[in-house]
Design a protein around this motif. Structure first.
Motif, mmCIF file in Angstrom:
data_model
loop_
_atom_site.group_PDB
_atom_site.id
_atom_site.type_symbol
_atom_site.label_atom_id
_atom_site.label_comp_id
_atom_site.label_asym_id
_atom_site.label_seq_id
_atom_site.Cartn_x
_atom_site.Cartn_y
_atom_site.Cartn_z
ATOM 1 N N VAL A 149 0.855 -1.188 0.000
ATOM 2 C CA VAL A 149 0.000 0.000 0.000
ATOM 3 C C VAL A 149 0.892 1.239 0.000
ATOM 4 O O VAL A 149 1.580 1.515 0.989
ATOM 5 N N GLY A 150 0.883 1.990 -1.085
ATOM 6 C CA GLY A 150 1.692 3.185 -1.178
ATOM 7 C C GLY A 150 1.106 4.341 -0.385
ATOM 8 O O GLY A 150 -0.079 4.337 -0.014
ATOM 9 N N SER A 422 3.468 0.518 -8.720
ATOM 10 C CA SER A 422 3.344 1.417 -9.870
ATOM 11 C C SER A 422 2.526 0.726 -10.946
ATOM 12 O O SER A 422 2.745 -0.456 -11.239
ATOM 13 N N PRO A 423 1.584 1.433 -11.565
ATOM 14 C CA PRO A 423 0.752 0.809 -12.602
ATOM 15 C C PRO A 423 1.495 0.745 -13.931
ATOM 16 O O PRO A 423 2.558 1.332 -14.116
ATOM 17 N N GLY A 607 3.109 8.112 -13.788
ATOM 18 C CA GLY A 607 3.717 7.166 -12.871
ATOM 19 C C GLY A 607 3.761 5.740 -13.372
ATOM 20 O O GLY A 607 3.954 4.819 -12.574
ATOM 21 N N GLU A 608 3.610 5.518 -14.678
ATOM 22 C CA GLU A 608 3.566 4.152 -15.200
ATOM 23 C C GLU A 608 4.969 3.608 -15.463
ATOM 24 O O GLU A 608 5.892 4.345 -15.819
ATOM 25 N N VAL A 609 5.091 2.304 -15.281
ATOM 26 C CA VAL A 609 6.305 1.569 -15.616
ATOM 27 C C VAL A 609 5.908 0.365 -16.450
ATOM 28 O O VAL A 609 4.710 0.076 -16.635
ATOM 29 N N LEU A 610 6.881 -0.356 -16.942
ATOM 30 C CA LEU A 610 6.633 -1.588 -17.699
ATOM 31 C C LEU A 610 7.215 -2.753 -16.915
ATOM 32 O O LEU A 610 8.432 -2.834 -16.727
ATOM 33 N N ALA A 611 6.362 -3.627 -16.441
ATOM 34 C CA ALA A 611 6.827 -4.757 -15.636
ATOM 35 C C ALA A 611 7.406 -5.844 -16.530
ATOM 36 O O ALA A 611 6.844 -6.177 -17.570
ATOM 37 N N GLY A 617 0.304 -4.154 -11.840
ATOM 38 C CA GLY A 617 0.718 -3.347 -10.704
ATOM 39 C C GLY A 617 2.001 -3.985 -10.221
ATOM 40 O O GLY A 617 1.998 -5.144 -9.815
ATOM 41 N N SER A 618 3.110 -3.283 -10.274
ATOM 42 C CA SER A 618 4.396 -3.932 -10.017
ATOM 43 C C SER A 618 5.250 -3.095 -9.085
ATOM 44 O O SER A 618 5.006 -1.907 -8.855
ATOM 45 N N HIS A 619 6.268 -3.742 -8.569
ATOM 46 C CA HIS A 619 7.262 -3.068 -7.730
ATOM 47 C C HIS A 619 8.535 -3.899 -7.774
ATOM 48 O O HIS A 619 8.516 -5.073 -8.114
ATOM 49 N N GLY A 620 9.628 -3.289 -7.437
ATOM 50 C CA GLY A 620 10.906 -3.975 -7.461
ATOM 51 C C GLY A 620 12.022 -3.105 -7.998
ATOM 52 O O GLY A 620 13.196 -3.374 -7.740
ATOM 53 N N GLY A 621 11.680 -2.049 -8.746
ATOM 54 C CA GLY A 621 12.681 -1.162 -9.315
ATOM 55 C C GLY A 621 12.400 0.286 -8.986
ATOM 56 O O GLY A 621 11.731 0.613 -8.001
ATOM 57 N N LEU A 622 12.901 1.174 -9.824
ATOM 58 C CA LEU A 622 12.692 2.606 -9.658
ATOM 59 C C LEU A 622 11.574 3.091 -10.565
ATOM 60 O O LEU A 622 11.388 2.580 -11.655
ATOM 61 N N GLY A 623 10.843 4.114 -10.086
ATOM 62 C CA GLY A 623 9.815 4.735 -10.904
ATOM 63 C C GLY A 623 8.442 4.693 -10.268
ATOM 64 O O GLY A 623 7.880 3.615 -10.086
ATOM 65 N N GLY A 624 7.890 5.856 -9.915
ATOM 66 C CA GLY A 624 6.513 5.926 -9.468
ATOM 67 C C GLY A 624 6.293 5.593 -8.011
ATOM 68 O O GLY A 624 7.201 5.634 -7.170
#
Length: 714
Positions: A149-150, A422-423, A607-611, A617-624
Motif C-alpha cells: 500500500v503506497g 506502480s501501474p 507514474g507508469e512503468v513496464l513490468a 501493478g508492479s514493484h521492485g525497481g525505480l519509478g513511481g
C-alpha cells in the motif's frame, strides 16, 4: 437445531411415529450437546493430525469434517431419533458453527469480566501456571504492515471514505462531517532501488538489507538463484543480516512475528517463511493454522469467506474481460485460489495471531497482511478490486482496536508498508517479447517466435506454496542454471538482472563489448528500457541510456548536495529524480549485483512503468509510487525524523522503530487493573515476581505459533 429440523426435509429429531414437543426438545438438546462435546474434544485432535497435509486441504475439508461430527452426534442420540443425510448434515453443522461464532463473539464483547475470566482459565490449563501482573506495564507496540500500500494510495483511500478507521487515526472528517482529534501522523518514506518485500522487510526487521539487489538474483559462486520468498533463501538472507549487524532483530525482546518473510528475532512465530522449511515442533509454521482452525466456527467462517472470494474474483475477472479493460493480464488457473488464500485465510490467521499476542500482553508484534499487494498485482493498484480489499483491511484494523480494549496493557498501533506499487502494462504485452528474448537477441542467440510469460513474484504465492508443502518457485528457477555462455535473465517487477554464469566475478563493460558488442546498444536504445547499470574497468559504474547517453556515477558528488537542482541531473536518470543516484550507487556496491541491472521505462506524468513480470501493478525497481510507502505512527511517539527530513531506506526505518520500542520500554507507565486473586484458578507461581517482563493475565492464552492452543474466544 430445532429450527433447522423444521426447515430441512432430510433432517429430523423425532421417531417416525412422532414425538411430543418436549421429547423433540430433549432430543435436540442431547444432539446439540453431543455435537458440542465432539467439536471441543475431537475437532482439535483432527486438525492437529491434518497438519501433516497441506493447510489449504484442511480448509476444503472443513465442511466435510464438521458434517461428519454431526452425523456421529446424531447416531449417539438414544432410540435413533436423530437422522440426517450426509449432505444435509454438512449444512446443519455449518449453520450451527456460524451461529455459535456470532453469539459467542457478541457475549464476549458485552461481558468483559466473563471474557477476562475465561482467558485466565485457558491460560492456566495450557501452561499449568498463573502469571500475575507485578506492576503497571509499559505500553506494547503492534507494527502492522499493509503490504504494497503506497503513501498516496492510502491517502486517497482515506479521502474517498474507504478506510474510516485510518481516517479516525488521522483525525479526518467522518461521513457526518465531524472531525476527530488526530492520534497519528502520516509520513512517507523512500525505498532503495530494490523496492520489494524481501529487501524492505529484511531491513525493517533485521536492520540490514545489504546485498539484496532484487527479488531474485543469481549468485555465481554457488550457481544458485536466490529468491526472497523461497524458504531456504529467506533463511539464508536472515542469517546474513544477523551476521552483518551482530544483532538478532527488532523483536528479540518478548516479540512475535506473524505472516512475515523473516522472524525479526522473535520467539513467537506463526506463518514466518524463513522458518517454514524447518520441521521442528517449536518452529513449525503450520502451527499458526492449527491455532486458528482448531475452532470449528473459525474454520467454517473462513471457508465460507474463501469460497465467496473465489466467486468474487471470477466475477471481477469476467467483468474486466468483457469490458476489455486495459491493461489486463490473465487471471485464470490457480490465481482465484491464491487470491482467496491471501485475502481471506492469511488475513484471518494473522489477525487472530495478533489478537492473541495483544491478549497475551506481548511487548512487540510485527505482522504482515499481503491481501492488497496480491490483488493489486493482477487488478492494478488503484482499481476497484484493490479498493475493496482496502475496505476489508480497514475492518481488520477496527477489530484489532476493539480487542485492544481487553488487552492487559495499553498498545500503540503503528501502520506501515514495505513498498508501493506502480501501474502499467507488461513489457511483453507492449512489445511482444520478454526481457529474456531481448537479451538473447542482443547476444546473437536464437529467440522463440512466441514470447513466453514470465513468472510472477507476488508475495502471497510464497505463503500458499509453504502451506501446500511445495517449493516456492516452479520451473527453471528451482534448478541451477547450466554453466555456459548463455545469460541468466531474471525479473523483479520492472527491474531486470542479467548474469553470465561462465564469467567469474562481475563482467565489465569492456569484456561485454568484446563478447557481445550489440547487447548494450540493444538494451539501452530499446524504448521500453529506462537505463542500464554496468561496471567499467576504466570508469567505474556507468548508467547507460538511449542515444548514447552515459552517466559516470563516480563523476557526481557523493552524496548529492541538498540544494542539488533535479533539472541538472544528467540523462538517463533525470526522470527518476536525484534520489535514484544514491539508490543505484548503493546497489552497485553489492557483492551479488548482476552483470547488468536493467530498469524499465518510466513515465513521470502518470507514474507508469513496464513490468518484466506478468503484473499490471508492479514493484521492485525505480519509478513511481512503488518507491514511496507510508509510516503511520502515534503522536505519542517521537517524530520519525527531525525537522521533517526525508526517511530513506528500510534500514533507517528499522532504527526509527527501535527508538520507538525503547521509548515504550522507558515509559510512561500505563496503569491497568491487576487481576483479583479469585479470578485465577491457582495461585501465582513463585517465580512470577522475578520475571523481568510484566506479563498480562492472558500471557499464555493464545500464543499462535510455537505453542498453539485451542482458544475459541474470537
Amino acid at each position: 437445531m430445532l429450527v433447522l429440523a423444521g426447515i430441512l426435509p432430510d433432517f429430523r429429531l423425532q421417531s417416525a411415529s412422532g414425538d411430543s414437543a418436549t421429547r423433540i426438545g430433549v432430543t435436540a438438546a442431547a444432539a446439540a450437546g453431543v455435537f458440542g462435546l465432539l467439536t471441543a474434544l475431537v475437532w482439535p485432535l483432527v486438525v492437529r493430525a491434518l497438519l501433516l497435509v497441506p493447510a489449504l486441504v484442511l480448509g476444503l475439508l472443513v465442511f466435510f469434517l464438521n458434517g461428519s461430527l454431526l452425523l456421529v452426534a446424531l447416531r449417539l442420540v438414544p432410540d435413533g431419533r436423530g437422522e440426517s443425510d450426509p449432505q444435509t448434515a454438512v449444512v446443519v453443522a455449518a449453520v450451527m458453527s456460524a451461529v455459535a461464532s456470532a453469539t459467542s463473539t457478541a457475549l464476549a464483547v458485552r461481558d468483559d469480566t466473563a471474557y477476562r475470566r475465561r482467558l485466565y482459565r485457558l491460560a492456566d490449563r495450557r501452561r499449568r501456571r498463573a502469571v500475575a501482573i507485578t506492576g503497571p506495564p509499559t505500553p506494547g507496540t503492534v507494527f502492522l504492515q499493509l503490504d504494497g500500500v503506497g503513501h498516496d494510495v492510502l491517502r486517497d483511500a482515506v479521502d474517498k471514505g474507504l478506510m474510516p478507521t485510518v481516517a479516525g487515526l488521522l483525525g479526518a472528517s467522518s461521513a457526518e462531517g465531524a472531525a476527530a482529534r488526530p492520534s497519528h501522523r502520516l509520513t512517507s518514506w523512500r525505498t532503495e532501488w530494490s523496492s520489494q518485500t524481501g529487501a524492505s522487510q529484511l531491513g525493517i526487521l533485521h536492520g540490514s538489507n545489504h546485498d539484496v539487489p532484487a527479488f531474485r538474483w543469481y549468485e555465481k559462486e554457488t550457481g544458485e538463484v536466490m529468491v526472497c520468498n523461497r524458504p531456504a533463501s529467506a533463511a539464508e538472507l536472515q542469517r546474513r543480516a544477523v551476521a552483518h549487524t551482530g544483532d538478532g532483530g527488532l523483536l528479540t525482546v518478548d516479540g512475535a512475528s506473524r505472516g512475515n518473510l523473516f522472524s525479526g528475532g522473535a520467539d513467537q512465530l506463526a506463518l514466518v517463511l524463513s522458518v517454514s522449511a524447518r520441521r521442528g515442533r517449536a518452529n513449525r509454521s503450520r502451527a499458526g493454522y492449527f491455532a486458528y482452525f482448531s475452532d470449528p466456527a473459525n474454520a467454517v467462517r473462513t471457508a465460507m469467506s474463501f469460497v465467496a472470494e473465489v466467486l468474487r474474483e471470477l466475477a471481477q475477472s469476467t467483468r474486466a474481460r468483457i469490458g476489455r479493460t486495459r491493461p489486463r493480464i490473465g487471471r485464470g488457473g490457480l490465481y482465484p485460489l491464491i487470491r482467496a488464500f491471501a485475502t481471506v485465510v492469511e488475513r484471518d490467521v494473522v489477525v487472530a495471531a495478533v489478537i492473541g499476542d495483544m491478549l497475551a500482553g506481548r511487548s512487540a508484534v510485527y505482522a504482515d497482511l499481503v491481501a492488497y499487494d496480491e490483488v493489486a498485482h493482477h487488478s492494478g493498484p488503484r482499481g476497484r478490486d484493490a479498493e475493496q480489499v482496502l475496505v476489508r483491511l480497514d475492518r481488520s484494523l477496527a477489530l484489532l482496536a476493539k480487542v485492544a480494549e481487553h488487552a492487559p496493557r495499553n498498545y500503540r498501533l503503528v501502520l506501515l508498508s514495505d513498498h508501493g506499487q506502480s501501474p502499467g502494462e507488461t513489457f511483453r504485452a507492449r512489445y511482444g517479447l520478454t526481457l529474456g528474448d531481448l537479451v538473447r537477441a542482443g547476444c546473437g542467440l536464437p529467440v522463440s517466435r512466441r514470447a513466453r510469460r514470465t513468472h510472477s513474484g507476488a508475495e502471497a504465492r510464497a505463503a500458499v506454496r509453504a502451506a501446500l508443502h511445495r517449493p516456492v518457485e516452479e520451473g527453471a528457477e528451482q534448478r541451477r542454471p547450466a554453466k555456459g555462455s548463455e545469460p541468466v535473465v531474471l525479473a523483479s517487477g520492472n527491474l531486470g538482472l542479467v548474469s553470465f554464469p561462465d564469467v567469474p566475478g562481475r563482467m565489465t563493460k569492456e569484456h561485454l563489448d568484446r563478447r557481445h558488442p550489440a547487447l548494450l546498444p540493444t538494451l539501452a536504445n530499446h524504448p521500453g528500457i529506462g537505463f542500464v547499470l554496468v561496471r567499467s574497468a576504466e570508469h567505474g559504474p556507468l548508467v547507460l541510456g538511449a542515444r548514447g547517453a552515459e552517466l559516470r556515477l563516480d563523476s557526481l558528488p557523493d552524496p548529492l548536495p541538498a540544494d542539488f537542482d533535479p533539472a541538472e541531473l544528467p540523462e538517463p536518470l533525470r526522470d527518476f529524480g536525484p534520489a535514484a543516484v544514491a539508490a543505484v550507487r548503493r546497489t552497485d556496491g553489492f557483492p551479488h549485483v548482476a552483470d547488468l541491472m536493467v530498469n524499465s521505462w518510466y513515465e513521470p506524468g502518470d507514474g507508469e512503468v513496464l513490468a518484466f513480470e506478468e503484473q499490471i501493478g508492479s514493484h521492485g525497481g525505480l519509478g513511481g509510487d512503488q518507491g514511496r510507502p507510508f509510516l503511520l505512527s502515534p503522536l505519542a511517539l517521537s517524530p520519525p525524523t527531525p525537522d521533517g527530513a526525508e526517511l530513506v531506506g528500510a534500514e533507517q526505518v528499522h532504527r526509527v522503530l527501535r527508538r520507538w520500542l525503547r521509548e515504550a520500554a522507558d515509559g510512561p507507565q500505563v496503569p491497568v487493573a491487576a487481576p483479583t486473586q479469585p479470578e485465577l484458578d491457582t495461585p501465582p507461581s513463585a517465580g512470577a515476581a522475578e520475571n523481568p517482563r510484566p506479563a498480562g493475565p492472558a500471557d499464555a492464552t493464545f500464543p499462535v505459533g510455537d505453542r498453539a492452543v485451542e482458544d475459541k474466544t474470537h
